[in-house]
Enzyme design. Sequence first.
Site, PDB file in Angstrom:
ATOM      1  N   CYS A  84       0.834  -1.207   0.000  1.00 17.21           N
ATOM      2  CA  CYS A  84       0.000   0.000   0.000  1.00 17.21           C
ATOM      3  C   CYS A  84       0.867   1.256   0.000  1.00 17.21           C
ATOM      4  CB  CYS A  84      -1.006  -0.026   1.153  1.00 17.21           C
ATOM      5  SG  CYS A  84      -2.294   1.227   0.977  1.00 17.21           S
ATOM      6  N   HIS A 186      -4.014  -4.616   0.466  1.00 15.77           N
ATOM      7  CA  HIS A 186      -3.480  -5.101   1.743  1.00 15.77           C
ATOM      8  C   HIS A 186      -3.614  -6.619   1.793  1.00 15.77           C
ATOM      9  CE1 HIS A 186      -2.858  -1.277   3.829  1.00 15.77           C
ATOM     10  NE2 HIS A 186      -3.890  -0.841   3.135  1.00 15.77           N
ATOM     11  N   GLU A 188      -2.600  -8.538   3.989  1.00  8.55           N
ATOM     12  CA  GLU A 188      -2.892  -8.947   5.379  1.00  8.55           C
ATOM     13  C   GLU A 188      -4.377  -8.838   5.714  1.00  8.55           C
ATOM     14  OE1 GLU A 188      -1.009  -6.449   4.439  1.00  8.55           O
ATOM     15  OE2 GLU A 188      -1.814  -4.598   5.312  1.00  8.55           O
TER      16      GLU A 188
END
Lengths: 223, 257
Positions: A84, A186, A188
């Site tokens: 990001c 993202h 994650e």
Amino acid sequence: MSTADAIAIIDYGAGNLRSVVHAVVHAGLNAIVTDDASVIRRAPGVILPGVGAAADTMENLVSRNLTGVIGEVISAGKPFLGVCMGMQALFTVSEEGGSHACLDILGGTVRRFAPGLSIPHMGWNQVRQVRSHPIFDGIADGTHFYFVHSFHVDATDPKIVIGDTTYGPTFPSVIASGSLVATQFHPEKSATGGLRLYANFGRIVRGELGHGTVRQADTVGVA
Amino acid sequence: MMLTKRVIPCLDVAAGRVVRGVKFSADKDAGDPIELARRYNTEGADELVFYDITASHEGRGLFMGLLEDCARELFIPLCVGGGLATVDDLYGVLRAGADKTSINSAAVRTPDLIDQGARRFGSQCIVLSIDAKKTVEDDGRNWWQVYVNGGRKATGIDAVAWAREGVDRGAGELVLNSIDADGTREGYDLDLLSTVTGLVEVPVVASGGAGTLDHFTDAFSIGHAHAVLAASVFHYGVFSVPEVKRHLATHGLPVRL
């Protein structure tokens, strides 16, 4: 696993560090959160996470003396993953909040989405794999990933774009150059697809997947 | 390729349990937060909202522990709200694993909290949650009034104007909770939704009132929402997240299945 084989997650005050750590650990990697240049230099792989504004990010990287070591490990061919803001910061300049010089490791400008779209681009969108790369191993073309951003990269060299996404215009959502990979989304926060991407990065670090990574025998551990 | 419409289960947490609210009063136990969060994660929820509706100190500690436990094993975005009043509060839940913070009453009392939060953490972290209730004046004029303190206190503030101001101050997303519709399962307040979505450029989340599958479709097709939030219909298994998404898909709405 010892800390010698731990991937360095660069801590420059970004808010989502813990999410990245959880995902990296869940993906079976060993990680160390650090702002220490010598730890970053010794790590077999490096992750530059990030949320927030470009100016703050650059300010924090500068004030913690991290800009030099980032350039250094990337030119040394160490596996590197930007996420990001950690992707945007690698480019020449960001137009977020005026015009801010970034790390200029990759040529290009970070621009705001054109008016008429809901901003931020927030939610799950698809990544089209325009070039094959080991980071996509086991991830289907068109998989949804979670995005939150108001600015996107406009890369000078189109060859570094390995994945793109359409929101209004089509923009680069995954770039790769040498041992460097970066994602606008993202991983994650992108459920199984994202965890797979981190696992793939781990395999690249360990030399199990693909090329483009220069292994340093003294620092690469076996998990 | 398109940005998909998000389906977001909301967990109202009190004293370590998920509770069900009807018109903003918590009345029924709806389960273990971690168990529910895991279920929604597996089912393909696009995001989760944790709302701390306990005011007590012990409740707060329990909630933060819960948040940390959930953040460790959920790899979808988490938005956290309930009683966040200062930039330090926002920082606390972000450090505990939240990706976004939802602010409500405190932002009404101190609008600068939105500006400060957006400056410090970025607009994408600042979700302005607005509890609105339709108010009919003696002359017949209708408007939506902002309520605070869990929907108990009228403020005299126009909800649509407040939505606009919140975005101007830096909120990156709005959640519109209809107090009239909350827990009734009679559908989202589509007038309120379409009024606000026509006015702001940030994503708007519909909240309060989902009871049928078509209510979700309507929130997108008629209300132009970017996401739908629901609580009890998911907790009690009236619908599953995949069921809602499949229904949206059959109506031509892009979803992540």
